[in-house]
Design an enzyme around this catalytic site. Sequence first.
Site, PDB file in Angstrom:
ATOM      1  N   GLU A  91       0.576  -1.338  -0.058  1.00  0.00           N
ATOM      2  CA  GLU A  91       0.098   0.087  -0.005  1.00  0.00           C
ATOM      3  C   GLU A  91       0.607   1.044   0.117  1.00  0.00           C
ATOM      4  OE1 GLU A  91      -3.189  -0.149   2.944  1.00  0.00           O
ATOM      5  OE2 GLU A  91      -4.125  -1.775   2.306  1.00  0.00           O
ATOM      6  N   GLU A  94      -5.722  -8.559   0.914  1.00  0.00           N
ATOM      7  CA  GLU A  94      -6.411  -8.008   2.160  1.00  0.00           C
ATOM      8  C   GLU A  94      -7.956  -7.666   1.747  1.00  0.00           C
ATOM      9  OE1 GLU A  94      -4.841  -5.024   4.315  1.00  0.00           O
ATOM     10  OE2 GLU A  94      -2.743  -5.722   4.055  1.00  0.00           O
TER      11      GLU A  94
HETATM   12  C1  BGP Z   1      -4.507  -1.975   5.262  1.00  0.00           C
HETATM   13  C2  BGP Z   1      -3.222  -2.311   5.696  1.00  0.00           C
HETATM   14  C3  BGP Z   1      -3.213  -3.159   7.094  1.00  0.00           C
HETATM   15  C4  BGP Z   1      -4.460  -2.905   8.118  1.00  0.00           C
HETATM   16  C5  BGP Z   1      -5.801  -3.023   7.189  1.00  0.00           C
HETATM   17  C6  BGP Z   1      -6.895  -2.544   8.046  1.00  0.00           C
HETATM   18  O1  BGP Z   1      -4.559  -0.678   4.838  1.00  0.00           O
HETATM   19  O2  BGP Z   1      -2.475  -2.762   4.817  1.00  0.00           O
HETATM   20  O3  BGP Z   1      -2.052  -3.170   7.614  1.00  0.00           O
HETATM   21  O4  BGP Z   1      -4.314  -2.222   9.010  1.00  0.00           O
HETATM   22  O5  BGP Z   1      -5.361  -1.827   6.311  1.00  0.00           O
HETATM   23  O6  BGP Z   1      -6.869  -0.965   8.307  1.00  0.00           O
HETATM   24  P1  BGP Z   1      -6.915  -0.501   9.788  1.00  0.00           P
HETATM   25  O7  BGP Z   1      -6.314  -1.379  10.913  1.00  0.00           O
HETATM   26  O8  BGP Z   1      -6.520   1.087   9.836  1.00  0.00           O
HETATM   27  O9  BGP Z   1      -8.565  -0.780   9.878  1.00  0.00           O
END
Ligand code: BGP
Length: 471
Positions: free
Chosen positions: A162, A378
């Site tokens: 990301e 993800e």
């Molecule tokens: C993505 C990241 C993760 C994770 C996920 C959920 O952007 O790659 O590391 O954190 O989002 O986001 P958050 O934890 O801010 O809800």
Amino acid sequence: MSFPYEFPQGFVFGGATAAYQCEGHTHGYGKGEVGWDAFLAHKGFSANSASDFYHRYEEDLALCERFGIGAIRISIAWSRIFPRGAGEVNPEGVAFYHRLFQACHAHGVEPYVTLHHFDTPRALFEQGDFLNRATIDAFEAYARFCFEEYCEEVHNWFTFNEIWAVAANTYIEGTFPPGTTTGRIDLALQCSHNMMLAHARAVLVFRAGGFPGKIGIVHALEGKYPFNEQDPRDIEAARREDILQNQYLLDATFRGDYAPDTLMCAMALAAMCGGKLDIRDNDLQVMRAAARQIDYLGVNYYQSRFLRAYDGPNILHHNGTGERGSERYALRGVGERVAKEGIPRTDWDWLIYPGGLYDLLVRIRLQYPNYRQILITENGMGAKDVLANGMVDDSYRIDYVRAHLQWLLRACEAGVNVGGYFIWSLMDMFSWTNGYQKRYGLFHVDFDTQRRTPKASAYWFAQVARTGRLL
Ligand code: BGP
């Protein structure tokens, strides 16, 4: 509406993690500091215990095995290998990842390894992070070290996780460390470009070295739609957000340069902030070479956005508490993100819009026909899960994942080559800007005792993974 329900042959079902969010021991075992350590301490958060994956990976991998999860996304913490980002190596860190990767294989869980998941070593971070081209050199050296060191154990690599989240959260929203800059679209675009160059250089090192396996990059993509489809100003707002978050990076990934409309828009937005992009011919040569050689794209998809035109002063309020309705995002010259009737939101104001995943996948196939394969690296739902009587009934998460898998299957049917799906997250972890209350895991973690408890979603996901069918 009827959806296909059978996954393609060889489809990979995995769980995703990231070093800083799960390992804990942010200062232990010779690990160097990262930009996040002091930033979080200041906010009253700490990832020092997290899910204690550093010690409990055997247990988590055993859960994968038991629940039919055949792959795991793991990131290497750069500062466990090079505590200062470059130079001296920390043998304890190197040995840790050998143990971890070997344990993955012992449990029949294929590791998909990311080199950088938000955690630039502090020494480099303080010198400008990826805005400083010296960090690109250091990243290339670190990547080379990892390819050489782990080539027997790791055959699936991602360079970055990301890039846009790093760039935008650091320089536009100010929610990532140092947390002092906002509204600087120019810096975000420059940071993205420099990271794409670093990615390209790592891909070329991987290919030149003849290392076995595959390599790609993970982007966070979001569908960007005009709030009012009839209003040309809203259409333009959606286009600008799309270029910033999606097209600028996809062009860099698959073309190795920026299409004229992408570049014009990026330069205009940079100029609006008083900046100028430094994109050199030599950078593009390297990026073009890498674009021809990447094996897959990782897509992180959580939500889509609806945009209204906006020209007022920036209003950026991040909902990091789970208080629904508290998020505001209005960026001058780009647009305002607005809720849309009929589209549900999580407590953190993330719009649940599974059809957006389909639109993005189909668009990649059409716009970048040289892509080889896409992995969903993800997808998942953050919620305030409740553990009661030894169980977590997270049926809302099952609904969320099912809906996204349905649209994923429909994209496969439309001819998109999607090779796998990694749920975010395998177990509950630390969430960068939200602390520990926002849980995503298939496995509940009691952060006091570190006890793991499978949630209802884990049993459901196991069934999908084992049968290769969405029933
Ligand atoms: C993505 C990241 C993760 C994770 C996920 C959920 O952007 O790659 O590391 O954190 O989002 O986001 P958050 O934890 O801010 O809800």
